[in-house]
Design an enzyme around this catalytic site. Structure first.
Site, mmCIF file in Angstrom:
data_model
loop_
_atom_site.group_PDB
_atom_site.id
_atom_site.type_symbol
_atom_site.label_atom_id
_atom_site.label_comp_id
_atom_site.label_asym_id
_atom_site.label_seq_id
_atom_site.Cartn_x
_atom_site.Cartn_y
_atom_site.Cartn_z
ATOM 1 N N LYS A 214 84.923 77.201 99.165
ATOM 2 C CA LYS A 214 84.467 77.360 97.874
ATOM 3 C C LYS A 214 85.540 76.037 96.486
ATOM 4 C CE LYS A 214 81.325 77.496 93.868
ATOM 5 N NZ LYS A 214 80.909 78.942 92.599
ATOM 6 N N ASP A 219 82.206 74.143 87.016
ATOM 7 C CA ASP A 219 80.400 74.629 86.887
ATOM 8 C C ASP A 219 79.827 74.853 84.970
ATOM 9 O OD1 ASP A 219 77.822 75.206 87.875
ATOM 10 O OD2 ASP A 219 78.710 77.029 88.016
ATOM 11 N N LYS A 226 74.978 76.562 81.973
ATOM 12 C CA LYS A 226 75.216 77.807 81.738
ATOM 13 C C LYS A 226 75.681 77.950 79.839
ATOM 14 C CE LYS A 226 78.110 78.424 85.173
ATOM 15 N NZ LYS A 226 77.810 79.913 85.808
ATOM 16 N N ASP A 237 86.403 77.376 89.118
ATOM 17 C CA ASP A 237 85.343 77.956 89.855
ATOM 18 C C ASP A 237 85.918 77.243 91.779
ATOM 19 O OD1 ASP A 237 82.927 79.034 90.718
ATOM 20 O OD2 ASP A 237 81.686 77.467 90.330
ATOM 21 N N ASP A 296 72.358 75.747 89.370
ATOM 22 C CA ASP A 296 73.718 77.139 88.789
ATOM 23 C C ASP A 296 74.006 77.383 90.333
ATOM 24 O OD1 ASP A 296 75.887 78.109 87.433
ATOM 25 O OD2 ASP A 296 75.396 79.335 85.998
ATOM 26 N N GLU A 298 74.677 76.034 92.674
ATOM 27 C CA GLU A 298 75.539 74.846 93.557
ATOM 28 C C GLU A 298 76.863 74.928 94.689
ATOM 29 O OE1 GLU A 298 78.936 75.783 91.659
ATOM 30 O OE2 GLU A 298 76.884 76.236 90.349
ATOM 31 N N ARG A 300 76.886 78.241 97.063
ATOM 32 C CA ARG A 300 76.477 78.111 98.336
ATOM 33 C C ARG A 300 75.581 76.593 98.508
ATOM 34 N NH1 ARG A 300 72.397 82.255 95.430
ATOM 35 N NH2 ARG A 300 74.207 82.571 94.491
#
Length: 448
Positions: A214, A219, A226, A237, A296, A298, A300
């Site tokens: 990933k 993010d 967030k 991230d 949030d 995202e 996956r």
């Protein structure tokens, strides 16, 4: 060797077996040194100079495996060698050198201590494992203003060129024509376009192993934004991609007898007029439709398209690493990443390898009854679901829907961050899963 400074490793209450002189023993006794974990005691020579350091390993029942990292972080610059009861030479050297790691890109660099490999240790193996960890740590520690999608791609291109790896990149609207709609949707709001980086290395006739990481360079949470505290560490991230690249370095450096493919979807989950929205229904590369329950969640989504591509080639083993869920931290804390796989035999060897190399993993269940939590009334699946329970498990179940042809699939929900410094791990970005996975791959596909 003659100019290096000995670091004599002493177990708790182990001075009698340390092989030191009576004068040195008297000095240790006078200073209350009994082998306390992490304690360093400089030893004078006859001219009142420095002859050695005593280093306390602590009691065996209270000793981090890479305890020598406490020496690496505390010693001043200089060249050292380990003596005494340091145990496994590779782990002892690895601990020392990882303890000496500093991230100094944005501050004045200070010389770090160096270590002569212990007798009997595989110096090349130590180097590759240290380099793999440092690569991951440096990438995670770098803030998003210097490691956005463009810069990350540039880094990976240099990485690939240095290791004679083939590379292709699909970016921007080309992702749509190449059928990577979820990667495009997540990253389209950012100033720098989303992309999928595809690396390959090794003899095509060898067993296929694929790594997916990933690569969310920052993010915000998207439109489900967030809070400030939640956003503060979101430079990390892309920790899954960073650790996958570290693992890739170890595999290539060791020349393992496998055909390696590495897929890294890179996006910034930003906010603009083109952001994807809660309630949108998106069609994935696999053809499954996904209702967006939360923007949030995202990671996956981009992994789903990348895993689908990886699975199309039917690799023997497919690994993914991702800083995927806060729920994993709630369940197991920052030091113990959840491991998901339906292959129990592979799970057991991975967990054993992790414990043996101070890179622990913990098996979590792909509990099928929880699949109902990510049901959607209008699409094949929801990316977040409802209720808030078992968030790491439901994320893994979501990803499992996109893997059907691989011989085995392993998902690591890593944190990629050390909130507190400990032996061989400084505060900040950290490696997780590299040594465990590398050890298993080395056992299965040794260099010919």
């Amino acid at each position: 060797m003659s100019n290096s400074i000995p670091v004599i490793c002493v177990e708790h209450d182990g001075l009698a077996a340390a092989g030191i002189t009576p004068d040195q023993r008297a000095w240790a006794d006078a200073n209350g040194f009994t082998g306390q974990r992490g304690r360093l005691l400089p030893m004078p020579d006859a001219q009142a100079g420095l002859s050695a350091y005593l280093f306390g390993l602590g009691a065996a029942t209270d000793r981090p495996m890479l305890v020598t990292g406490l020496a690496g972080v505390a010693l001043p610059a200089g060249e050292y060698r380990l003596e005494g009861a340091y145990g496994d030479p590779i782990l002892a050297a690895l601990g020392f050198r990882l303890g000496a790691y500093r991230f100094e890109r944005y501050c004045a660099a200070k010389p770090a201590p160096t270590l002569i490999p212990p007798e009997g240790a595989d110096a090349a193996e130590i180097d590759r494992l240290v380099e793999a960890a440092v690569l991951a740590r440096n990438l995670i520690n770098t803030p998003a203003n210097d490691l956005g999608p463009d810069a990350f791609e540039a880094f990976i291109r240099d990485f690939a060129a240095a290791r004679d790896m083939a590379i292709t990149v699909t970016a921007g609207d080309d992702l749509l024509s190449a059928n990577f709609p979820l990667i495009h949707a997540v990253g389209r709001a950012a100033a720098e376009p989303p992309r999928l980086v595809d690396l390959s290395w090794g003899d095509p006739s060898h067993p296929k192993v694929t790594l997916v990481g990933k690569g969310v360079t920052f993010d915000t949470g998207g439109l489900d934004i967030k809070g400030a505290a939640g956003m503060l560490l979101m430079k990390k991230d892309m920790g899954g991609a960073a650790n996958v690249l570290g693992l890739t370095h170890a595999i290539v450096s060791a020349g393992l007898k496998l055909r390696l493919r590495v897929l890294i979807p890179i996006v910034e989950n930003a906010i603009s007029a083109s952001s994807f929205r809660p309630g949108d229904v998106l069609t994935s590369r696999k053809g499954l439709t996904v209702e967006i329950g939360n923007t949030d969640a995202e990671g996956r989504l981009i992994l789903a398209d990348a895993l689908t591509l990886a699975d199309e080639e039917s690799p023997e083993i497919l690994f993914d690493m991702a800083t995927l869920t806060g729920a994993a931290r709630v369940a197991l804390g920052p030091e113990l990443p959840p491991l998901y796989s339906a292959d129990d035999g592979l799970v057991q060897v991975l967990m054993a390898a992790g414990l043996a190399s101070d890179d622990p993993l913990w098996h979590m269940p792909l509990w099928l009854p929880y699949d109902a939590m990510i049901n959607s009334k209008i699409a094949d699946v929801n990316n977040a679901g409802a209720g808030g329970f078992a968030g790491s498990v439901t994320a893994a179940l979501f990803l499992q829907r996109f893997v059907s042809k691989a011989g085995a699939w392993v998902h690591l929900d890593i944190f990629g961050w050390a909130p507190e410094a400990r032996a061989a791990r400084s505060h900040g970005g950290t490696d997780q899963g590299i040594r465990a996975v590398y050890t298993v791959l080395k056992q299965r596909y040794p260099h010919s």
